[in-house]
Motif scaffolding. Structure first.
Motif, mmCIF file in Angstrom:
data_model
loop_
_atom_site.group_PDB
_atom_site.id
_atom_site.type_symbol
_atom_site.label_atom_id
_atom_site.label_comp_id
_atom_site.label_asym_id
_atom_site.label_seq_id
_atom_site.Cartn_x
_atom_site.Cartn_y
_atom_site.Cartn_z
ATOM 1 N N LEU A 475 -11.313 -32.642 -0.806
ATOM 2 C CA LEU A 475 -9.915 -32.233 -0.990
ATOM 3 C C LEU A 475 -9.430 -31.443 0.220
ATOM 4 O O LEU A 475 -10.095 -30.526 0.695
ATOM 5 N N GLU A 476 -8.222 -31.781 0.706
ATOM 6 C CA GLU A 476 -7.590 -31.085 1.826
ATOM 7 C C GLU A 476 -6.414 -30.279 1.283
ATOM 8 O O GLU A 476 -5.458 -30.853 0.748
ATOM 9 N N GLU A 477 -6.460 -28.961 1.434
ATOM 10 C CA GLU A 477 -5.471 -28.071 0.822
ATOM 11 C C GLU A 477 -4.540 -27.485 1.890
ATOM 12 O O GLU A 477 -4.988 -27.031 2.945
ATOM 13 N N HIS A 478 -3.228 -27.443 1.553
ATOM 14 C CA HIS A 478 -2.204 -26.900 2.453
ATOM 15 C C HIS A 478 -1.334 -25.912 1.671
ATOM 16 O O HIS A 478 -1.016 -26.144 0.503
ATOM 17 N N TYR A 479 -0.971 -24.845 2.355
ATOM 18 C CA TYR A 479 -0.206 -23.754 1.751
ATOM 19 C C TYR A 479 1.095 -23.545 2.541
ATOM 20 O O TYR A 479 1.077 -23.389 3.769
ATOM 21 N N TYR A 480 2.248 -23.557 1.825
ATOM 22 C CA TYR A 480 3.549 -23.386 2.452
ATOM 23 C C TYR A 480 4.224 -22.141 1.867
ATOM 24 O O TYR A 480 4.577 -22.122 0.681
ATOM 25 N N PRO A 481 4.416 -21.084 2.671
ATOM 26 C CA PRO A 481 5.114 -19.893 2.174
ATOM 27 C C PRO A 481 6.626 -20.128 2.123
ATOM 28 O O PRO A 481 7.217 -20.638 3.077
ATOM 29 N N VAL A 482 7.225 -19.763 1.005
ATOM 30 C CA VAL A 482 8.665 -19.973 0.801
ATOM 31 C C VAL A 482 9.313 -18.613 0.624
ATOM 32 O O VAL A 482 9.048 -17.913 -0.375
ATOM 33 N N SER A 483 10.140 -18.237 1.563
ATOM 34 C CA SER A 483 10.819 -16.935 1.493
ATOM 35 C C SER A 483 12.102 -17.006 0.680
ATOM 36 O O SER A 483 12.492 -16.027 0.050
ATOM 37 N N ASN A 484 12.786 -18.151 0.691
ATOM 38 C CA ASN A 484 14.026 -18.323 -0.061
ATOM 39 C C ASN A 484 13.774 -19.336 -1.178
ATOM 40 O O ASN A 484 13.742 -20.546 -0.946
ATOM 41 N N ALA A 485 13.584 -18.834 -2.412
ATOM 42 C CA ALA A 485 13.210 -19.711 -3.527
ATOM 43 C C ALA A 485 14.330 -20.671 -3.893
ATOM 44 O O ALA A 485 14.066 -21.752 -4.452
ATOM 45 N N THR A 486 15.582 -20.339 -3.575
ATOM 46 C CA THR A 486 16.688 -21.231 -3.949
ATOM 47 C C THR A 486 16.695 -22.516 -3.135
ATOM 48 O O THR A 486 17.343 -23.492 -3.528
ATOM 49 N N GLN A 487 15.957 -22.561 -2.038
ATOM 50 C CA GLN A 487 15.933 -23.742 -1.175
ATOM 51 C C GLN A 487 14.678 -24.607 -1.376
ATOM 52 O O GLN A 487 14.448 -25.529 -0.600
ATOM 53 N N LYS A 488 13.879 -24.321 -2.406
ATOM 54 C CA LYS A 488 12.633 -25.061 -2.617
ATOM 55 C C LYS A 488 12.860 -26.568 -2.792
ATOM 56 O O LYS A 488 12.088 -27.369 -2.217
ATOM 57 N N PRO A 489 13.874 -27.038 -3.549
ATOM 58 C CA PRO A 489 14.068 -28.497 -3.648
ATOM 59 C C PRO A 489 14.358 -29.148 -2.297
ATOM 60 O O PRO A 489 13.847 -30.241 -1.998
ATOM 61 N N LEU A 490 15.173 -28.467 -1.467
ATOM 62 C CA LEU A 490 15.487 -29.016 -0.145
ATOM 63 C C LEU A 490 14.239 -29.023 0.735
ATOM 64 O O LEU A 490 13.989 -29.982 1.482
ATOM 65 N N ILE A 491 13.424 -27.961 0.661
ATOM 66 C CA ILE A 491 12.188 -27.899 1.459
ATOM 67 C C ILE A 491 11.246 -29.028 1.064
ATOM 68 O O ILE A 491 10.654 -29.694 1.935
ATOM 69 N N LEU A 492 11.107 -29.270 -0.223
ATOM 70 C CA LEU A 492 10.212 -30.339 -0.684
ATOM 71 C C LEU A 492 10.728 -31.701 -0.248
ATOM 72 O O LEU A 492 9.947 -32.557 0.211
ATOM 73 N N ALA A 493 12.039 -31.936 -0.350
ATOM 74 C CA ALA A 493 12.603 -33.217 0.070
ATOM 75 C C ALA A 493 12.384 -33.443 1.565
ATOM 76 O O ALA A 493 12.074 -34.566 2.001
ATOM 77 N N LYS A 494 12.536 -32.387 2.361
ATOM 78 C CA LYS A 494 12.329 -32.519 3.805
ATOM 79 C C LYS A 494 10.859 -32.792 4.125
ATOM 80 O O LYS A 494 10.558 -33.626 5.005
ATOM 81 N N LEU A 495 9.930 -32.126 3.433
ATOM 82 C CA LEU A 495 8.505 -32.365 3.664
ATOM 83 C C LEU A 495 8.124 -33.797 3.300
ATOM 84 O O LEU A 495 7.352 -34.452 4.034
ATOM 85 N N LEU A 496 8.621 -34.303 2.195
ATOM 86 C CA LEU A 496 8.294 -35.662 1.773
ATOM 87 C C LEU A 496 8.902 -36.696 2.735
ATOM 88 O O LEU A 496 8.283 -37.724 3.029
ATOM 89 N N SER A 497 10.096 -36.420 3.208
ATOM 90 C CA SER A 497 10.737 -37.366 4.129
ATOM 91 C C SER A 497 9.995 -37.458 5.449
ATOM 92 O O SER A 497 9.904 -38.541 6.052
ATOM 93 N N ASP A 498 9.398 -36.329 5.898
ATOM 94 C CA ASP A 498 8.676 -36.328 7.160
ATOM 95 C C ASP A 498 7.201 -36.701 7.008
ATOM 96 O O ASP A 498 6.498 -36.859 8.016
ATOM 97 N N SER A 499 6.713 -36.844 5.783
ATOM 98 C CA SER A 499 5.292 -37.118 5.556
ATOM 99 C C SER A 499 4.979 -38.597 5.726
ATOM 100 O O SER A 499 5.833 -39.468 5.527
ATOM 101 N N LYS A 500 3.706 -38.847 6.029
ATOM 102 C CA LYS A 500 3.237 -40.223 6.118
ATOM 103 C C LYS A 500 2.935 -40.811 4.738
ATOM 104 O O LYS A 500 2.845 -42.026 4.604
ATOM 105 N N THR A 501 2.747 -39.965 3.755
ATOM 106 C CA THR A 501 2.433 -40.427 2.398
ATOM 107 C C THR A 501 3.741 -40.804 1.705
ATOM 108 O O THR A 501 4.628 -39.961 1.528
ATOM 109 N N LYS A 502 3.859 -42.037 1.283
ATOM 110 C CA LYS A 502 5.086 -42.535 0.678
ATOM 111 C C LYS A 502 4.894 -43.005 -0.752
ATOM 112 O O LYS A 502 5.858 -43.445 -1.378
ATOM 113 N N SER A 503 3.689 -42.905 -1.279
ATOM 114 C CA SER A 503 3.432 -43.343 -2.652
ATOM 115 C C SER A 503 2.232 -42.564 -3.200
ATOM 116 O O SER A 503 1.485 -41.951 -2.431
#
Length: 674
Positions: A475-503
């Motif tokens: 298992l490969e574990e990654h940790y992302y600190p989020v300072s502004n909790a109101t932007q978590k959906p946007l942060i997740l969408a941006k991470l998924l859009s830039d990721s190589k994993t699509k499914s």
């Protein structure tokens, strides 16, 4: 007659009338006066005749001298004590009175007293002779016995002793029993082939056909302990096992193979094995695996999980006149199992040989209609004294009453987070339990930030009843600190859009509402094409689904099937999907909301990196939750030396923030019904 003659005659008469001095001395011995000026030569003049001298009597007890010494001392002591002082006769008195006749009755009376005294002396001397013979006869023997020197023993040497077994180190502050505080650990590199174990040929052929050649570590540890041992009598009791191994490590196969091997030659169908699981999905998964291994045998495997009506399910798990042969292996959820025990009079556990509790930490932490106590009471019931078919009374024939089912059943308790709470485990009534941990103690404990906070946070991380935690080494574990909790959906969408994993992406939230809200926001954001478009490829349209407890079971099952077939790219769920679901194509696990504890984290990320495959997990952690991560999840033991990698958040430009504001406004209008 002259005056002189008369005086002389009167003198003779007076002497004749006076008592005899010799007789008086013999009758009443006088006490001699002590003369301190002269040495004490005569012992008769020292003491009275009525007193027995203590100094002389003490010499009688001392028999450790020679024969002559003993005899002389005894004679002297007794003689001295019995002597009578001899009368002292004046010189002018004639002592020879043999020719004299007694002149009066007093003289005759004195003579009789003298004779009586002589007779008494003779009696005393006779007793003394007997006593002396006894003392002299026993004295020399005792002296000789003590005089014999004790010969030293020759030729005796200490026997050789075996080396003392090493004494295990015990923590004096630990309140855990030894089997919990000192588990048997199994390294993750241990993977011998299935052929090295004494499995039936039929099962080896099925394993080869299914593509299983080498065992996983948990299987290599459990198979020797659970498979039948022909070297031991069938009635030999064996230890119950507790197993702590990571999710996807092959625990299901490790207990199904021994169960099938022991039941291949069964004649009469009965419920011989009972497997208790917490969810319907896990029960279906175990049944599917068991069917694949038991193909070509007459064994019947069924479930009692509440997906069918009670009457229909009853016909599938017990033998009846309709033609059902019953279930040899029954896989049940605790609630439905209790219902059959209470309301199905034909259902019995008296033939049970195996009791398996999978995901034990969850089953023991919740009551589920007190299933532990009810199943335990059912196993403790004594067998009936009458034969089920012919009504034969065993007791009347003088035969021994059969044992209880609890005396024959073998218990296997498994979990990826095995509890060490003695109170919870006590209800299972384990016999000689043994704990097997796959790479738990040997794993490394790594903090996310690389700091050492043991002294400060040890009380939080270890409560004395710490669970046995285990994570897959791949298992490969990654940790992302989020300072502004109101932007978590946007942060997740941006991470998924830039990721190589699509499914094969599984996202966990803390509530049903949060899952539904996140799914809709991601659909609105992905529609705006936030990700960077790669050269020569078109932007992907994401397929998103939600599986929560407020959905119908058919919908949840359909989403799971589509996710496995890669028809659904992102599946958003609560902890409903964290346990008992095998998702072979899960590549990325995202902790959108922080799990409640370390156990939930382990089960969440355990949906990937299964069966030796690689997997990735992301965790979006708010600043207010960071400290808990350092002291909780960061302290979980890991086989992977890399630990958790701390990553940086993607940059959010003004365009992305504008798109996010528009998505929030549209979601608000949909909720209000505008």
């Amino acid at each position: 007659m002259t005056t002189y003659d008369m005086s002389k005659k009167r003198k003779r008469d007076l002497e004749a009338s006076e008592p005899n001095p010799g007789a008086t001395a013999e009758a009443k011995p006088r006490k001699p006066k002590k003369d301190k000026s002269k040495p004490q030569e005569n012992r008769n003049e020292q003491t009275e005749s009525s007193e027995y001298p203590e100094t002389k009597f003490a010499s009688l007890a001392n028999v450790a001298e020679t024969d002559t010494t003993v005899e002389e001392s005894v004679v002297e002591a007794v003689t001295d004590s019995m002597e009578v002082d001899e009368p002292v006769v004046p010189k002018d008195v004639v002592t020879d009175r043999s020719s004299e006749k007694p002149s009066s009755k007093k003289d005759r009376k004195k003579n009789r007293k003298d004779e009586d005294l002589s007779t008494g002396h003779l009696s005393i001397l006779s007793k003394f002779d007997k006593y002396r013979a006894e003392v002299i006869g026993s004295g020399p023997k005792a002296a000789v016995k003590e005089a014999i020197p004790e010969e030293p023993l020759q030729g005796l040497h200490p026997l050789p002793q075996p080396d003392q077994a090493p004494i295990p180190k015990v923590d004096p502050n630990s309140v855990l029993p030894s089997y919990l505080s000192q588990p048997t650990t199994v390294p993750t590199s241990q993977r011998p082939p299935f052929e090295s174990f004494k499995l039936p040929d039929l099962l080896l052929q099925r394993l080869e056909k299914l593509g299983f050649t080498n065992t996983f570590p948990v299987q290599s540890a459990l198979l020797p302990l659970l498979l039948p041992d022909n070297r031991l009598p069938p009635s030999t009791p064996r230890s119950d096992l507790l197993v702590s191994a990571a999710t996807g490590s092959g625990k299901t196969l490790s207990y199904l193979l021994p169960i099938l091997a022991s039941l291949l030659n069964r004649v009469v169908p009965h419920t011989y094995a009972l497997i208790i699981v917490p969810t319907h999905e896990l029960a279906t998964q175990v049944q599917r695996t068991a069917h694949s291994l038991a193909a070509g045998t007459s064994l019947k495997i069924s479930t009692a999980i509440g997906t069918r009506s009670f009457d229909v399910e009853k016909d599938h798990i017990i033998a009846n006149d309709v033609g059902s042969t019953g279930a040899d292996i029954l896989i049940a959820t605790p609630g439905r199992l209790v219902e059959h025990i209470r309301n199905n009079p034909l259902f019995t556990l008296r033939h049970l040989q195996w009791l398996v509790v999978d995901e034990a930490d969850r089953l023991l932490s919740q009551s589920f209609q007190d299933w532990v106590e009810i199943v335990g009471d059912e196993l403790q019931k004594p067998f009936s004294t009458e034969d089920e078919q012919g009504g034969f009374d065993i007791k009347s024939a003088g035969l021994r009453i059969p044992k209880r089912a609890a005396d024959n059943v073998r218990k296997v308790i498994l979990s990826a987070t095995m509890t060490r709470d003695v109170g919870r485990l006590a209800g299972l009534k384990l016999r000689r339990p043994q704990l097997i941990a796959v790479d738990d103690i040997g794993g490394q404990e790594i903090s996310m930030d690389g700091s050492d906070n043991d002294d400060e946070d040890q009380g939080t991380a270890d409560k004395g009843l710490r669970e046995l935690n285990s994570l897959p080494s791949t298992l490969e574990e990654h940790y992302y600190p989020v300072s502004n909790a109101t932007q978590k959906p946007l942060i997740l969408a941006k991470l998924l859009s830039d990721s190589k994993t699509k499914s094969g992406i599984l996202v966990f939230t803390k509530s049903n509402e949060s899952a539904s809200r996140l799914a809709r926001l991601l659909e609105l954001l992905f529609a705006k094409k936030l990700g960077k478009k790669r050269k020569g490829s078109s932007q992907k349209d994401w397929s998103i689904a939600v599986s929560t407890s407020d959905k119908r079971k058919k919908e949840i099952s359909a989403n799971t099937t589509k996710f496995k077939a890669s028809t659904i790219d992102i599946l958003i769920s609560t902890d409903l999907m964290a346990r008992g679901v095998d998702l072979p194509n899960a590549q990325l696990i995202i902790n959108y909301d922080t799990p409640r504890n370390e156990k939930d984290y382990i089960h969440r990320v355990g949906r990937t990196a299964r069966a030796g495959n690689s997997g990735i997990t992301w965790s979006l952690v708010e600043d207010s939750e960071a400290r808990w991560w350092w002291t909780g999840i960061g302290k979980v033991r890991r086989s992977n030396s890399d630990g958790i990698k701390k990553e940086s958040l993607p940059e959010l430009n003004d365009e992305a923030l504008q798109v996010y504001e528009e998505a929030l406004e549209k979601l608000g209008r949909e909720v209000r019904g505008n």
